[in-house]
Design a protein around this motif. Sequence first.
Motif, PDB file in Angstrom:
ATOM      1  N   PRO A 155       0.845  -1.193   0.000  1.00  0.00           N
ATOM      2  CA  PRO A 155       0.000   0.000   0.000  1.00  0.00           C
ATOM      3  C   PRO A 155       0.879   1.241   0.000  1.00  0.00           C
ATOM      4  O   PRO A 155       1.952   1.242   0.600  1.00  0.00           O
ATOM      5  CB  PRO A 155      -0.797  -0.123   1.309  1.00  0.00           C
ATOM      6  CG  PRO A 155      -0.762  -1.583   1.634  1.00  0.00           C
ATOM      7  CD  PRO A 155       0.547  -2.079   1.110  1.00  0.00           C
ATOM      8  N   ASP A 184       3.263   2.666   2.881  1.00  0.00           N
ATOM      9  CA  ASP A 184       3.004   1.756   3.988  1.00  0.00           C
ATOM     10  C   ASP A 184       4.236   0.917   4.305  1.00  0.00           C
ATOM     11  O   ASP A 184       4.874   0.377   3.422  1.00  0.00           O
ATOM     12  CB  ASP A 184       1.847   0.830   3.642  1.00  0.00           C
ATOM     13  CG  ASP A 184       0.983   0.487   4.833  1.00  0.00           C
ATOM     14  OD1 ASP A 184       1.274   0.968   5.930  1.00  0.00           O
ATOM     15  OD2 ASP A 184       0.014  -0.253   4.650  1.00  0.00           O
ATOM     16  N   ARG A 195      -5.187  -2.843   6.206  1.00  0.00           N
ATOM     17  CA  ARG A 195      -4.164  -2.250   5.339  1.00  0.00           C
ATOM     18  C   ARG A 195      -3.832  -3.147   4.155  1.00  0.00           C
ATOM     19  O   ARG A 195      -3.558  -2.663   3.059  1.00  0.00           O
ATOM     20  CB  ARG A 195      -2.890  -1.972   6.131  1.00  0.00           C
ATOM     21  CG  ARG A 195      -3.027  -0.750   7.025  1.00  0.00           C
ATOM     22  CD  ARG A 195      -1.962  -0.627   8.068  1.00  0.00           C
ATOM     23  NE  ARG A 195      -0.600  -0.715   7.599  1.00  0.00           N
ATOM     24  CZ  ARG A 195       0.446  -0.819   8.403  1.00  0.00           C
ATOM     25  NH1 ARG A 195       0.260  -0.833   9.710  1.00  0.00           N
ATOM     26  NH2 ARG A 195       1.656  -0.889   7.931  1.00  0.00           N
TER      27      ARG A 195
END
Length: 120
Positions: free
Chosen positions: A55, A58, A101
């Motif tokens: 992501p 991330d 996530r």
Amino acid sequence: MSGLEMMEEAVGREMADLGRSLAVQHEELMRRQRQVAETRAEVIRLLTAGQAEPPPGDSLNGKELALLKLLAAGCTDAAAAGRLHISHRTARRMMAALMERLGARSRFEAGVKAARLGWL
């Protein structure tokens, strides 16, 4: 009723009980085989999906990475929490956040996706 007739009746009841027991065991075996087939299909789906991209922006902190590794090794949330010196509730929240996530619907899928991202 003679002794022989009583024995025949008892054997008949026992055979009927065994038949019912086998039917229940057969149903349980069939249920477990369906679960294995569904899990296998999910593994194949996850492993044949396109290469995962992390992501945007991330990355994992140390506790998150440690939690993922412990859960991938088979630890429960409670066992992982004990090893990381955090509360069980914190471990559950961290795992839920990691799953979100990663866009994972299950802990298993989160593990596969984390591995494909090189996090494990």
